[in-house]
Design an enzyme around this catalytic site. Structure first.
Site, PDB file in Angstrom:
ATOM      1  N   CYS A  82       0.816  -1.224   0.000  1.00 55.13           N
ATOM      2  CA  CYS A  82       0.000   0.000   0.000  1.00 55.13           C
ATOM      3  C   CYS A  82       0.842   1.263   0.000  1.00 55.13           C
ATOM      4  CB  CYS A  82      -0.937   0.008   1.207  1.00 55.13           C
ATOM      5  SG  CYS A  82      -2.058  -1.402   1.259  1.00 55.13           S
ATOM      6  N   HIS A 331      -9.244   4.364  -1.058  1.00 57.45           N
ATOM      7  CA  HIS A 331      -7.910   3.770  -0.938  1.00 57.45           C
ATOM      8  C   HIS A 331      -7.606   2.847  -2.117  1.00 57.45           C
ATOM      9  CE1 HIS A 331      -4.301   2.217   0.698  1.00 57.45           C
ATOM     10  NE2 HIS A 331      -4.780   1.243   1.453  1.00 57.45           N
TER      11      HIS A 331
END
Length: 383
Positions: A82, A331
């Protein structure tokens, strides 16, 4: 080492882009950044992405994006879970600072919503330790739930004490046209949301999405008179054990602390000088841990900042997630780190409208990979 500046930014809306490809999203953000900078070309392209090989069946993404936009120079994909966007940004910074390049485009892109939820969950779980965590069948949200449960036990917090992080993110996202979830939520909605992995419910967790964001960076010496340019004054990176159980202090983000300290040192500032912080609120527990690791709260006291209204853009001591954060902007994992950079530039330019932080001169971003294994921190300020 040369000083580095950002002169152009671009982004797409974070959404379910059913009719668009990963290369199309990346191209839109790149061309938007070029238009913003008033430029037509750059020397190298760094792409941050985590899941193209797992979900989109597309490796060699650097070449794919370059081909799509008609670029024939150096183009590579950088993967750091991420934190892929932040890692790509740091690679671009080092290339410019070293003198190897005089311009670089950094794009973060992810296309996640075409796959089934179970497939996405499995793909995201590859950011954990495959031998000691993934092998046991735990999901990524499950790992964060274990951390949050232990944190609540150790420090005596209740679940609802974390609500201000989500409420703030959603309130800010209502003013962001590129946000995935641009609507406010109430405390009752937070408390009564569907449970995902106790104690994490839907309102603690950020939504996935498709999206791309891009920045064009150049040597500062070439653009000192550019009114839209901002300077990158600090860049720090660090790692911790990939498995949570191997850490000496599982409730402290050691890599966040180290990367922030390196960024502070390079920028020659202290936490007290940061005007706002675009942190990595993939889960509400991460907001608390990031604030503590970066010196804005004592250990175990991160939720206090939210409860005391210290995190809001209007009058908060350390405003966070001013455009909605991961929780409400969304996200798209490999793109998230660049969205944070783009939103920081918007704040420094004074372009954030209702969520503008008054007299903002110094902003900080922090991009987390895995459950705290790879973390990059950047400090950006007005020239």
């Amino acid at each position: 080492m040369r000083k580095v500046a950002i002169i152009g930014i671009g982004q797409t809306k974070v959404d379910e882009h059913w009719n668009r490809t990963i290369r199309d999203l990346a191209g839109e953000a790149i061309f938007a950044a070029l238009q913003d900078a008033g430029r037509e070309e750059f020397e190298a392209l760094f792409s941050g992405n985590m899941l193209s090989g797992l979900i989109d069946q597309q490796n060699n993404l650097g070449a794919v994006i370059a081909d799509w936009i008609g670029f024939k120079g150096e183009s590579i994909k950088i993967e750091s879970a991420c934190s892929s966007g932040g890692a790509a940004f740091r690679a671009g910074i080092m290339a410019i600072a070293s003198g190897e390049l005089d311009s670089a485009m950094v794009v973060g892109v992810e296309k996640m919503t075409d796959a089934a939820p179970t497939e996405v969950t499995s793909a995201l779980a590859t950011a954990a330790d495959s031998d000691w965590e993934l092998e046991q069948g735990i999901s990524f949200v499950g790992l964060n739930a274990l951390i949050m449960r232990r944190y609540m036990h150790e420090y005596g917090w209740k679940h609802e004490d974390f609500a201000p992080f989500s409420l703030n993110a959603h309130a800010n996202a209502t003013h962001n046209p590129n946000a995935r979830l641009p609507y406010p939520i109430t405390l009752d909605q937070f408390n009564n949301a569907h449970m995902v992995a106790t104690p994490i419910n839907l309102m603690d967790a950020s939504p996935i999405g498709d999206g791309a964001a891009a920045v064009l960076i150049v040597p500062l010496e070439n653009v000192r008179d550019n009114k839209g340019a901002v300077q990158i004054t600090g860049s720090g990176a660090a790692t911790d054990t990939i498995s949570v159980h191997s850490r000496k202090a599982p409730l402290f983000l050691q890599a966040a602390y180290l990367s922030a300290q390196r960024a502070y040192s390079e920028a020659n500032i202290t936490p007290q000088q940061i005007d706002f912080f675009e942190l990595h609120d993939a889960f509400s527990i991460m907001s608390a841990l990031s604030l503590e690791a970066c010196g804005f709260a004592e250990r175990g006291q991160g939720p206090r900042l939210g409860l005391d209204n210290e995190i809001t853009p209007k009058g908060g001591r350390i405003p966070i997630c001013t455009r909605g954060g991961l929780k409400a902007r969304g996200h798209p994992v490999g793109a998230t780190g660049i969205y944070q950079i783009v939103e920081t530039v918007q704040q420094l330019r004074g372009e954030c409208g209702e969520t503008q932080v008054a007299a903002a001169k110094i902003g900080m971003t922090q991009n987390i990979g895995g459950s705290g294994a790879s973390i990059l921190t950047h400090i950006i300020q007005i020239i």
